[in-house]
Design a protein around this motif. Structure first.
Motif, PDB file in Angstrom:
ATOM      1  N   ASP A  35       0.930  -1.185  -0.065  1.00 28.98           N
ATOM      2  CA  ASP A  35       0.069  -0.078  -0.037  1.00 28.98           C
ATOM      3  C   ASP A  35       0.731   1.248  -0.014  1.00 28.98           C
ATOM      4  O   ASP A  35       0.480   2.139  -0.857  1.00 28.98           O
ATOM      5  CB  ASP A  35      -1.097  -0.017   1.094  1.00 28.98           C
ATOM      6  N   ALA A  36       2.073   1.327   0.775  1.00 32.71           N
ATOM      7  CA  ALA A  36       2.726   2.507   0.872  1.00 32.71           C
ATOM      8  C   ALA A  36       3.492   2.622  -0.587  1.00 32.71           C
ATOM      9  O   ALA A  36       3.778   3.728  -0.942  1.00 32.71           O
ATOM     10  CB  ALA A  36       3.994   2.466   1.953  1.00 32.71           C
ATOM     11  N   ALA A  37       4.124   1.654  -1.015  1.00 32.66           N
ATOM     12  CA  ALA A  37       4.591   1.547  -2.262  1.00 32.66           C
ATOM     13  C   ALA A  37       3.558   2.101  -3.483  1.00 32.66           C
ATOM     14  O   ALA A  37       4.063   3.150  -4.322  1.00 32.66           O
ATOM     15  CB  ALA A  37       5.242   0.133  -2.830  1.00 32.66           C
ATOM     16  N   MET A  38       2.373   1.693  -3.330  1.00 32.14           N
ATOM     17  CA  MET A  38       1.563   2.080  -4.399  1.00 32.14           C
ATOM     18  C   MET A  38       1.262   3.366  -4.271  1.00 32.14           C
ATOM     19  O   MET A  38       1.200   4.177  -5.116  1.00 32.14           O
ATOM     20  CB  MET A  38       0.130   1.302  -4.409  1.00 32.14           C
ATOM     21  N   ALA A  39       1.060   4.106  -3.027  1.00 31.84           N
ATOM     22  CA  ALA A  39       0.928   5.509  -2.886  1.00 31.84           C
ATOM     23  C   ALA A  39       2.126   6.356  -3.227  1.00 31.84           C
ATOM     24  O   ALA A  39       1.898   7.388  -3.854  1.00 31.84           O
ATOM     25  CB  ALA A  39       0.498   5.740  -1.340  1.00 31.84           C
ATOM     26  N   PHE A  40       3.331   5.824  -2.929  1.00 34.59           N
ATOM     27  CA  PHE A  40       4.720   6.555  -3.309  1.00 34.59           C
ATOM     28  C   PHE A  40       4.501   6.564  -5.245  1.00 34.59           C
ATOM     29  O   PHE A  40       4.930   7.514  -5.587  1.00 34.59           O
ATOM     30  CB  PHE A  40       5.899   5.365  -3.043  1.00 34.59           C
ATOM     31  N   ALA A  42       2.013   6.393  -7.237  1.00 33.47           N
ATOM     32  CA  ALA A  42       1.005   7.233  -7.675  1.00 33.47           C
ATOM     33  C   ALA A  42       1.294   8.671  -7.520  1.00 33.47           C
ATOM     34  O   ALA A  42       1.206   9.487  -8.463  1.00 33.47           O
ATOM     35  CB  ALA A  42      -0.474   6.722  -6.882  1.00 33.47           C
ATOM     36  N   GLY A  43       1.856   9.065  -6.040  1.00 29.50           N
ATOM     37  CA  GLY A  43       1.857  10.289  -5.719  1.00 29.50           C
ATOM     38  C   GLY A  43       2.986  11.101  -6.593  1.00 29.50           C
ATOM     39  O   GLY A  43       3.039  12.256  -6.756  1.00 29.50           O
ATOM     40  N   CYS A  49      -2.628   2.163 -10.511  1.00 31.89           N
ATOM     41  CA  CYS A  49      -2.878   0.706 -10.564  1.00 31.89           C
ATOM     42  C   CYS A  49      -3.947   0.273 -11.287  1.00 31.89           C
ATOM     43  O   CYS A  49      -5.182   0.642 -11.255  1.00 31.89           O
ATOM     44  CB  CYS A  49      -3.191   0.348  -8.850  1.00 31.89           C
ATOM     45  N   VAL A  50      -3.726  -0.731 -12.232  1.00 32.31           N
ATOM     46  CA  VAL A  50      -4.725  -1.367 -13.109  1.00 32.31           C
ATOM     47  C   VAL A  50      -5.026  -2.795 -12.663  1.00 32.31           C
ATOM     48  O   VAL A  50      -5.843  -3.269 -13.233  1.00 32.31           O
ATOM     49  CB  VAL A  50      -4.076  -1.284 -14.562  1.00 32.31           C
ATOM     50  N   HIS A  51      -4.311  -3.412 -11.790  1.00 29.74           N
ATOM     51  CA  HIS A  51      -4.814  -4.654 -11.160  1.00 29.74           C
ATOM     52  C   HIS A  51      -3.948  -4.929  -9.903  1.00 29.74           C
ATOM     53  O   HIS A  51      -2.690  -4.561  -9.583  1.00 29.74           O
ATOM     54  CB  HIS A  51      -4.048  -5.794 -12.178  1.00 29.74           C
ATOM     55  N   GLU A  52      -4.753  -5.613  -9.041  1.00 33.94           N
ATOM     56  CA  GLU A  52      -3.970  -5.984  -7.688  1.00 33.94           C
ATOM     57  C   GLU A  52      -4.556  -7.321  -7.212  1.00 33.94           C
ATOM     58  O   GLU A  52      -5.605  -7.674  -7.595  1.00 33.94           O
ATOM     59  CB  GLU A  52      -4.445  -4.962  -6.620  1.00 33.94           C
TER      60      GLU A  52
END
Length: 162
Positions: A35-40, A42-43, A49-52
């Motif tokens: 979650d932290a990496a996705m936020a990094f 994206a931000g 994110c297109v798939h999780e």
């Protein structure tokens, strides 16, 4: 390592017809906290994110992030879903960072056989389930210049409807 002779008429869309490489599929990055990496990403870079999913067999939580218009290779973030997973062991040994380079292949079994014929070791005898139901195998990093190479055969549209 011996090289195979080039074929006379190679299709334009295949880099090595006997292996069936089509394109770079994704680059995998090992992270401790998905979650932290996705936020990094994206931000800071505007990736989306297109798939999780969680792949229980591999013991990994993963997300595929699209770059630009989304038509090119993806960035795959990989976080351990359990402490005994390969990603957890990778993080323990190396810390977060580049974990793999993946190629889309036409047929993962044919690609695996062609690479074995060239003397390369693959991690699995038979392909396993990868992201979004794809079929995957890996070339041992000691046989690929220190890089873990993933072979990815995506699910075909006809497979998705069955």
């Amino acid at each position: 390592m011996t090289s195979l002779p080039p074929t006379v008429a190679e299709p334009d869309n295949l880099t090595a017809p006997e292996i069936g490489l089509l394109r770079i599929d994704h680059v995998g990055i090992a992270v401790a906290d998905l979650d932290a990496a996705m936020a990094f990403y994206a931000g800071n870079f505007g990736l989306r994110c297109v798939h999780e999913e969680t792949n229980e067999e591999q013991g990994v939580r993963e997300a595929m992030l699209a770059v630009g218009d989304g038509s090119g290779p993806r960035l795959q973030l990989l976080a351990p879903a359990r402490p005994d997973s390969a990603i957890a062991k990778f993080l323990d040994r190396n810390g977060p960072g580049l974990q793999q380079l993946a190629y889309t292949v036409a047929d993962v079994e044919a690609a695996s056989a062609a690479l074995r014929a060239r003397g390369l070791r693959l991690l699995y005898e038979t392909p396993k389930r990868g992201t979004a139901g794809s079929r995957i195998n890996f070339v041992h990093p000691k046989d690929a210049g220190g890089v873990l190479v993933e072979l990815v055969q995506p699910v075909s549209p006809s497979d998705e409807s069955s």
